[in-house]
Design a protein around this motif. Sequence first.
Motif, mmCIF file in Angstrom:
data_model
loop_
_atom_site.group_PDB
_atom_site.id
_atom_site.type_symbol
_atom_site.label_atom_id
_atom_site.label_comp_id
_atom_site.label_asym_id
_atom_site.label_seq_id
_atom_site.Cartn_x
_atom_site.Cartn_y
_atom_site.Cartn_z
ATOM 1 N N SER A 59 0.852 -1.198 0.000
ATOM 2 C CA SER A 59 0.000 0.000 0.000
ATOM 3 C C SER A 59 0.882 1.239 0.000
ATOM 4 C CB SER A 59 -0.889 0.026 1.246
ATOM 5 O OG SER A 59 -1.527 1.282 1.389
ATOM 6 N N THR A 60 0.543 2.189 -0.800
ATOM 7 C CA THR A 60 1.164 3.519 -0.719
ATOM 8 C C THR A 60 0.207 4.490 -0.039
ATOM 9 O OG1 THR A 60 2.488 3.162 -2.690
ATOM 10 C CG2 THR A 60 2.058 5.459 -2.090
ATOM 11 N N ARG A 61 -1.024 4.591 -0.569
ATOM 12 C CA ARG A 61 -1.958 5.599 -0.115
ATOM 13 C C ARG A 61 -2.559 5.294 1.255
ATOM 14 N NH1 ARG A 61 -1.227 6.052 -5.168
ATOM 15 N NH2 ARG A 61 -1.016 3.811 -4.943
ATOM 16 N N PHE A 66 -3.542 6.604 6.790
ATOM 17 C CA PHE A 66 -3.960 6.321 8.176
ATOM 18 C C PHE A 66 -2.841 6.623 9.167
ATOM 19 C CE2 PHE A 66 -7.706 4.335 6.407
ATOM 20 C CZ PHE A 66 -8.654 4.686 7.363
ATOM 21 N N SER A 67 -1.586 6.387 8.764
ATOM 22 C CA SER A 67 -0.470 6.709 9.664
ATOM 23 C C SER A 67 -0.408 8.217 9.884
ATOM 24 C CB SER A 67 0.854 6.207 9.071
ATOM 25 O OG SER A 67 0.806 4.812 8.857
ATOM 26 N N ALA A 68 -0.443 8.969 8.782
ATOM 27 C CA ALA A 68 -0.372 10.428 8.893
ATOM 28 C C ALA A 68 -1.594 10.977 9.623
ATOM 29 C CB ALA A 68 -0.256 11.054 7.497
ATOM 30 N N HIS A 272 -9.992 7.990 -10.130
ATOM 31 C CA HIS A 272 -9.248 6.721 -10.167
ATOM 32 C C HIS A 272 -8.741 6.481 -8.746
ATOM 33 C CE1 HIS A 272 -6.402 3.626 -11.155
ATOM 34 N NE2 HIS A 272 -6.424 3.831 -12.458
ATOM 35 N N ASP A 273 -8.929 5.267 -8.234
ATOM 36 C CA ASP A 273 -8.495 5.015 -6.845
ATOM 37 C C ASP A 273 -6.984 4.900 -6.730
ATOM 38 O OD1 ASP A 273 -8.443 2.619 -8.207
ATOM 39 O OD2 ASP A 273 -9.358 1.450 -6.600
ATOM 40 N N LEU A 274 -6.291 4.698 -7.827
ATOM 41 C CA LEU A 274 -4.824 4.552 -7.871
ATOM 42 C C LEU A 274 -4.373 3.342 -7.026
ATOM 43 C CD1 LEU A 274 -3.746 8.295 -7.546
ATOM 44 C CD2 LEU A 274 -4.069 6.982 -9.667
ATOM 45 N N PRO A 275 -3.265 2.718 -7.325
ATOM 46 C CA PRO A 275 -2.287 3.089 -8.341
ATOM 47 C C PRO A 275 -2.807 2.844 -9.759
ATOM 48 C CG PRO A 275 -1.683 0.988 -7.345
ATOM 49 C CD PRO A 275 -2.856 1.510 -6.568
ATOM 50 N N ALA A 276 -2.221 3.586 -10.709
ATOM 51 C CA ALA A 276 -2.670 3.511 -12.104
ATOM 52 C C ALA A 276 -1.611 2.862 -12.982
ATOM 53 C CB ALA A 276 -2.935 4.923 -12.617
ATOM 54 N N HIS A 277 -2.075 2.270 -14.037
ATOM 55 C CA HIS A 277 -1.198 1.807 -15.112
ATOM 56 C C HIS A 277 -1.623 2.538 -16.380
ATOM 57 C CE1 HIS A 277 0.273 -2.278 -13.307
ATOM 58 N NE2 HIS A 277 0.861 -1.242 -12.773
ATOM 59 N N ARG A 278 -0.917 3.612 -16.705
ATOM 60 C CA ARG A 278 -1.245 4.361 -17.929
ATOM 61 C C ARG A 278 -1.070 3.441 -19.131
ATOM 62 N NH1 ARG A 278 0.981 7.545 -14.217
ATOM 63 N NH2 ARG A 278 0.282 9.696 -13.923
ATOM 64 N N GLY A 279 -2.056 3.442 -20.015
ATOM 65 C CA GLY A 279 -2.022 2.561 -21.176
ATOM 66 C C GLY A 279 -2.843 1.299 -20.985
ATOM 67 N N GLU A 280 -3.285 1.034 -19.744
ATOM 68 C CA GLU A 280 -4.181 -0.099 -19.513
ATOM 69 C C GLU A 280 -5.593 0.439 -19.217
ATOM 70 O OE1 GLU A 280 -2.646 -3.019 -16.785
ATOM 71 O OE2 GLU A 280 -1.263 -3.760 -18.313
ATOM 72 N N ALA A 298 -6.577 11.020 -4.060
ATOM 73 C CA ALA A 298 -5.548 10.356 -3.249
ATOM 74 C C ALA A 298 -5.247 11.180 -1.997
ATOM 75 C CB ALA A 298 -4.283 10.156 -4.079
ATOM 76 N N GLY A 299 -5.167 12.495 -2.154
ATOM 77 C CA GLY A 299 -4.925 13.352 -0.982
ATOM 78 C C GLY A 299 -6.062 13.268 0.022
ATOM 79 N N ASP A 300 -7.278 13.100 -0.496
ATOM 80 C CA ASP A 300 -8.432 13.001 0.405
ATOM 81 C C ASP A 300 -8.418 11.718 1.222
ATOM 82 O OD1 ASP A 300 -9.604 15.451 0.013
ATOM 83 O OD2 ASP A 300 -10.810 14.788 -1.702
ATOM 84 N N LYS A 301 -7.558 10.762 0.844
ATOM 85 C CA LYS A 301 -7.464 9.550 1.677
ATOM 86 C C LYS A 301 -7.068 9.931 3.101
ATOM 87 C CE LYS A 301 -7.539 5.537 0.086
ATOM 88 N NZ LYS A 301 -7.315 4.142 -0.274
ATOM 89 N N MET A 302 -6.181 10.896 3.230
ATOM 90 C CA MET A 302 -5.773 11.268 4.591
ATOM 91 C C MET A 302 -6.895 12.034 5.308
ATOM 92 S SD MET A 302 -2.599 13.473 6.043
ATOM 93 C CE MET A 302 -3.417 15.030 5.723
#
Length: 313
Positions: A59-61, A66-68, A272-280, A298-302
């Motif tokens: 997980s990135t986001r 949640f940590s931040a 897009h919920d991300l992560p993305a694959h541009r071209g797919e 993505a920023g709104d996740k925090m």
Amino acid sequence: MAAPSASRGPVRGDLISLADLGLGEIREIVQRGVEFSRGERSAEPLAGAVVGIYFRKTSTRTRTAFSAAALRLGARIISYGPGDLQLNTGETIEDTAQVLSRMLDGLVCRTAGSTEELRALAEPPGMAVINAMSAHEHPTQALTDLTTIQRHLGGIDGIRVLYVGEGNSTAVALALSLTRFERTELHLRTPPGYGLAPAVREQAERYAAESGSVLRETHDMAELPSDVDIVYTTRWQTTGTTKPDPDWRRTFAPFQVNEQLLDGYPNAWFMHDLPAHRGEETTAAVLDGPRSIAFDQAGDKMHSAMAVLEWAL
Ligand code: CP
């Protein structure tokens, strides 16, 4: 002698499935997420709390959010990766829950499997358990999505969404939440064999019938809605899953959100919920274009994670 009990104070609630929440609670969490996005908060409402952040999948986001969020609200965190707990050496989920619930106020958990694992973790009192994505549902993603929609469109009632892609945990959460709001439309275009589970679709259809909303899922791109406010897509290869069909990309190929598709909806935002694959699942021109709000999302996740933690703890 009194039976031993967990030592933590009362918590407000677990967030394991959006089906467990009432519409009022969903609205409250979304509204708080919007307020947090504006910087509106009292000083450190979770001061003194200890929150476990346990991710058994990448997980990135969500993990960072949640940590931040916990740190910004004044809580302290303990972070566990996939190899850290004795679950790996055979300790049961039930025993793990008994131990953690005596030490933590909350546990944010991305499982390697089903939502039922989270229910077992939530069984002892005292520790709020938050589903940071299971194989079945990604509820905090939908709360984020609704926060972004409310910020950009001013409300959620009456919103029309075209979702293109797999009926994965993100789609499930969106279906179980958007259909609760009044007069919404959720048009799902999912590849054949990769749609919503029937039980989820039936539940979302029941919600839609009660709220005067519409949920319509088909498995081709032939008939699209005439107008929508949001075009939403998601990565074809959902985190932590594999597809048994080696030829699955051929099945998914028609389900790309590209400029041609977006041009059919000149007033729609792209999410897009991300992560993305541009071209797919989408193209660089769409994801990085002027109508994409994917990185605000993505920023709104925090912001949404702050609202979830405040609500749960
Ligand atoms: N959308 C989402 O859950 O992203 P991560 O897998 O990076 O947390």
